[in-house]
Design a protein around this motif. Structure first.
Motif, short mmCIF file in Angstrom:
data_model
loop_
_atom_site.label_atom_id
_atom_site.label_comp_id
_atom_site.label_asym_id
_atom_site.label_seq_id
_atom_site.Cartn_x
_atom_site.Cartn_y
_atom_site.Cartn_z
N VAL A 294 0.84 -1.21 0.00
CA VAL A 294 0.00 0.00 0.00
C VAL A 294 0.87 1.25 0.00
O VAL A 294 0.62 2.20 -0.76
N ILE A 295 1.89 1.27 0.86
CA ILE A 295 2.78 2.43 0.93
C ILE A 295 3.46 2.66 -0.41
O ILE A 295 3.53 3.80 -0.92
N SER A 296 3.99 1.59 -1.01
CA SER A 296 4.67 1.71 -2.30
C SER A 296 3.72 2.23 -3.37
O SER A 296 4.08 3.10 -4.16
N GLY A 297 2.51 1.67 -3.40
CA GLY A 297 1.54 2.13 -4.39
C GLY A 297 1.19 3.59 -4.23
O GLY A 297 1.04 4.32 -5.22
N TYR A 298 1.09 4.03 -2.99
CA TYR A 298 0.76 5.44 -2.71
C TYR A 298 1.90 6.37 -3.15
O TYR A 298 1.67 7.36 -3.86
N LEU A 299 3.11 6.07 -2.74
CA LEU A 299 4.24 6.95 -3.04
C LEU A 299 4.57 6.97 -4.53
O LEU A 299 4.83 8.03 -5.10
N LYS B 178 -9.22 -11.48 3.45
CA LYS B 178 -8.48 -11.14 4.67
C LYS B 178 -7.42 -10.07 4.43
O LYS B 178 -7.08 -9.31 5.34
N ALA B 179 -6.90 -10.01 3.21
CA ALA B 179 -5.89 -9.00 2.90
C ALA B 179 -6.47 -7.60 2.92
O ALA B 179 -5.72 -6.61 2.96
N CYS B 180 -7.80 -7.50 2.89
CA CYS B 180 -8.43 -6.17 2.97
C CYS B 180 -8.16 -5.50 4.32
O CYS B 180 -8.10 -4.27 4.40
N LEU B 181 -8.00 -6.32 5.37
CA LEU B 181 -7.83 -5.74 6.71
C LEU B 181 -6.54 -4.92 6.81
O LEU B 181 -6.60 -3.72 7.16
N PRO B 182 -5.36 -5.48 6.54
CA PRO B 182 -4.15 -4.66 6.65
C PRO B 182 -4.04 -3.59 5.56
O PRO B 182 -3.52 -2.51 5.83
N THR B 183 -4.55 -3.87 4.37
CA THR B 183 -4.43 -2.87 3.30
C THR B 183 -5.34 -1.67 3.55
O THR B 183 -4.91 -0.53 3.41
N ILE B 184 -6.57 -1.93 3.93
CA ILE B 184 -7.47 -0.82 4.26
C ILE B 184 -6.94 -0.07 5.48
O ILE B 184 -6.99 1.17 5.55
N GLY B 185 -6.42 -0.83 6.44
CA GLY B 185 -5.82 -0.18 7.61
C GLY B 185 -4.70 0.76 7.22
O GLY B 185 -4.62 1.91 7.72
N ALA B 186 -3.82 0.32 6.33
CA ALA B 186 -2.70 1.17 5.89
C ALA B 186 -3.20 2.40 5.14
O ALA B 186 -2.69 3.51 5.34
N VAL B 187 -4.21 2.22 4.29
CA VAL B 187 -4.76 3.35 3.53
C VAL B 187 -5.37 4.38 4.48
O VAL B 187 -5.19 5.60 4.29
#
Length: 666
Positions: free
Chosen positions: A52-57, A273-282
């Motif tokens: 998520v961080i990489s995609g954002y930056l 389940k991957a939605c939990l950490p990814t949405i959390g990071a977003v």
């Protein structure tokens, strides 16, 4: 939708120390998971946070360049090479040095052979093709396994800028809608593959694309609509934005903490389940740098420092832990040793960041610099692999201490030893081994790498009975069923083989020898019923094979699996490392009652099923390889195994008389 800010306000992304602090959370969760796996069950989701961080930056850089009309593909890719390649080169060299002393010779050669895949970011596809999944012990003992996630990221970096550039050129107004559509497609593919092909879902770009893209969507929304939170969540009022930011940050942090502690390493990941950490990071990123957690937790100096060295720390920590884990025959280092390994990882990460990564970032990105970095990495990885493969003197130095029976097994066959004209005229191309011991044999021996390896022994026997021998690595015998990973050429080869058999009445006996339990453990597909699971496919197609061969008046001899060792037992029983930390008192055998489920299931099924067919004879290798319920690694001072499932040169010598007596009566 038009951009509401001036070009000057977004020409360069503003540095956010809290995002470096998020990197610290991601790398620490991964490191603790690898070092103390029972402490953080879901620590592996740190990788999803990184995505998520990489995609954002990265999206910030691309979108701002596209908006200003200043985006340069060369500048983008050159910056990636300048940052990524030098650290990878240093880590590969350091891993080679550690591996030479602390790995067994064959593990060291595997390490070097794996390095080009890691270096050029296709490790994710190598693992998908060659392993059963991230959670397998065999996968966990590969020192460059962690490069799978870097492979996903770098593949994303290759395609994503081009996709964004084309979409922007086609319609900037529909750009956000296009991003959302790609997100939905990727997420749908992720859910599908997680249900039906979990290993592919875990390692693939198309199933992880959405995790990086969700950060990209946030970056674009912030760019075109800076005040979106006020308008979407509540009317603008004094203090309202701060409340929203803290709410988002707390919810996001809670989702990540929950994921780290409660998501377990199972086949149902990534999936929903991957939605939990990814949405959390977003949510944490969306909260902004002024939210309480972001400002005082993620942006504190220690977190920022760890975040700054997170890339080299990610590169270093796993090879160091994994090499010593291999040295300990698969046992995770503990106590003072693990503490020392973690401290070494931090030290090497800091040195790499300070003396390699930072200086390289300050250099101007030029074609010559990119070319030099590429060539150096190519020489270190692929060059080392080719050097070991083609230099006998270097290989002898590496192989020092390996038992002769293992060296014999690992020697590759010459081309003339692999096939001959008689066999190829009968069965065509495609098999790794295709041999005939006479001009018109009536017996055929067919199988996978177990048959292939057996030929390495048989070719040394002076007098052999008449037979064809066909061996193909990972060759699933049945006509209408196949391993999903090998559904191309192997499936076509199986169909061709059966067409030959159906038109060969002179072949009256067929010996089947393969690693049957392995296929049961893999993802199988049947053309007859796609809804069947592997056990159902396995049982049905065995029955159909027996029925087909019965109708063709052929005798069938099925060689049951030889006993399979625990993956690390051979490592404990053969000390070939230059430095070994293993204790001396090791019991070098396996209890027959402790065999893997797949071994027991296939054995019990074949014994039961063969009783219904008068043309089927079973050849049980346990009788020769085990005594009193124990199956030894060594017998009469000779090594029986080449790895956990392939018999050694001596092992095949022991079981060949059983096969010969059953088939030829002598």
């Amino acid at each position: 939708m038009s951009i509401t800010t001036s070009p000057q306000s977004f020409s360069r992304p503003r540095y956010r120390p809290d995002i470096d602090g998020m990197r610290a959370l991601a790398i620490l969760s991964v490191l603790i998971f690898h070092a103390y796996p029972n402490t953080l069950l879901g620590g592996f989701v740190g990788v999803d946070i990184f995505f998520v961080i990489s995609g954002y930056l990265i999206s910030n850089i691309i979108f701002r360049g596209l908006a200003l009309g200043s985006f340069s593909f060369f500048d983008f890719y050159a910056r990636r090479v300048r940052r990524i390649f030098p650290a990878v080169t240093i880590v590969l060299l350091g891993s080679f040095l550690l591996g030479f002393f602390f790995l067994r010779p064959e593990e060291f050669k595997d390490l070097i052979a794996e390095s080009p895949y890691a270096a050029f970011f296709v490790e994710n596809w190598r693992l998908y093709v060659t392993t059963g999944g991230y959670w397998e012990v065999a996968t966990e003992l590969q020192p460059f396994m962690h490069f799978w996630s870097l492979g996903v990221e770098e593949q994303y970096y290759i395609f994503y800028p081009l996709i964004c550039f084309l979409l922007w050129r086609v319609s900037a107004r529909k750009f956000l809608a296009s991003l959302v559509l790609m997100f939905v497609i990727s997420w749908g593919l992720c859910l599908y593959d997680t249900s039906y092909e979990s290993v592919r879902a875990f390692y693939s770009l198309h199933t992880r694309f959405w995790e990086l893209l969700i950060g990209g969507i946030l970056a674009y929304v912030e760019l075109i609509w800076p005040d979106y939170k006020n308008y979407l969540l509540m009317p603008t009022n004094e203090g309202g934005s701060y409340i929203i930011d803290n709410f988002l940050s707390c919810i996001g942090f809670s989702l990540i903490v929950f994921s780290i502690f409660f998501i377990e390493e199972v086949d149902s990941f990534p999936g929903w389940k991957a939605c939990l950490p990814t949405i959390g990071a977003v949510l944490i990123i969306a909260a902004g740098s002024e939210a309480f957690l972001n400002k005082y937790v993620f942006a504190n100096k220690l977190a920022v420092f760890i975040g700054l060295i997170s890339y080299p720390l990610y590169l270093w920590h796993w090879p160091i832990i994994c090499i010593f884990r291999n040295n300990l025959a698969g046992e995770i280092p503990s106590g003072w040793l693990m503490c020392l390994l973690i401290l070494s990882s931090f030290l090497l990460a800091y040195l790499t960041y300070n003396f390699v990564e930072r200086p390289m970032r300050s250099k101007k990105a030029t074609w010559s610099l990119v070319l030099v970095l590429f060539v150096v990495l190519l020489i270190v990885s692929l060059g080392s692999k080719q050097l070991i493969r083609h230099s006998q003197s270097i290989e002898k130095v590496i192989d020092n201490g390996i038992p002769d029976s293992l060296l014999q097994l690992r020697e590759d066959l010459d081309e003339k030893e692999k096939s001959d004209a008689v066999c190829k005229a009968k069965f065509g191309e495609g098999f790794d081994v295709c041999r005939a011991t006479s001009h018109n044999p009536s017996v055929l021996i067919l199988g996978d790498s177990h048959t292939h390896v057996m030929w390495k022994y048989l070719k040394t026997v002076n007098e052999l009975p008449d037979f064809y021998l066909l061996g193909k690595d990972a060759f699933f015998t049945f006509k209408d069923a196949y391993l999903i990973k090998r559904q191309g050429k192997n499936n076509d080869l199986a169909r061709h083989f059966w067409s030959v058999i159906e038109n060969s009445p002179e072949i009256d006996s067929i010996v089947l020898r393969s690693y049957w339990g392995n296929y049961l453990a893999q993802s199988l597909h049947s053309d007859l019923n796609s809804a069947w699971n592997s056990e159902e496919i396995f049982q049905y197609h065995w029955r159909e094979t027996f029925k087909t061969l019965k109708a063709l008046n052929k005798k069938v001899f099925v060689v049951l699996d030889n006993p399979v060792l625990p993956p690390t037992l051979l490592k404990r029983c053969i000390r070939t490392q230059r430095v070994s930390l293993l204790p001396d008192n090791v019991e070098c055998n396996v209890n027959i009652n402790e065999m893997r489920y797949t071994y027991k299931f296939t054995r019990e099924f074949l014994i039961k099923e063969a009783a219904h067919w008068d043309n089927v004879t079973l050849i049980d290798l346990e009788k020769e390889l085990c005594q009193n319920g124990k199956c030894p690694v060594w017998l009469n001072g000779e090594l029986l195994y080449g790895d956990d499932n392939h018999l050694s040169f001596y092992g095949n010598k022991k079981i060949w008389p059983l096969i010969q007596k059953a088939v030829w009566g002598k």
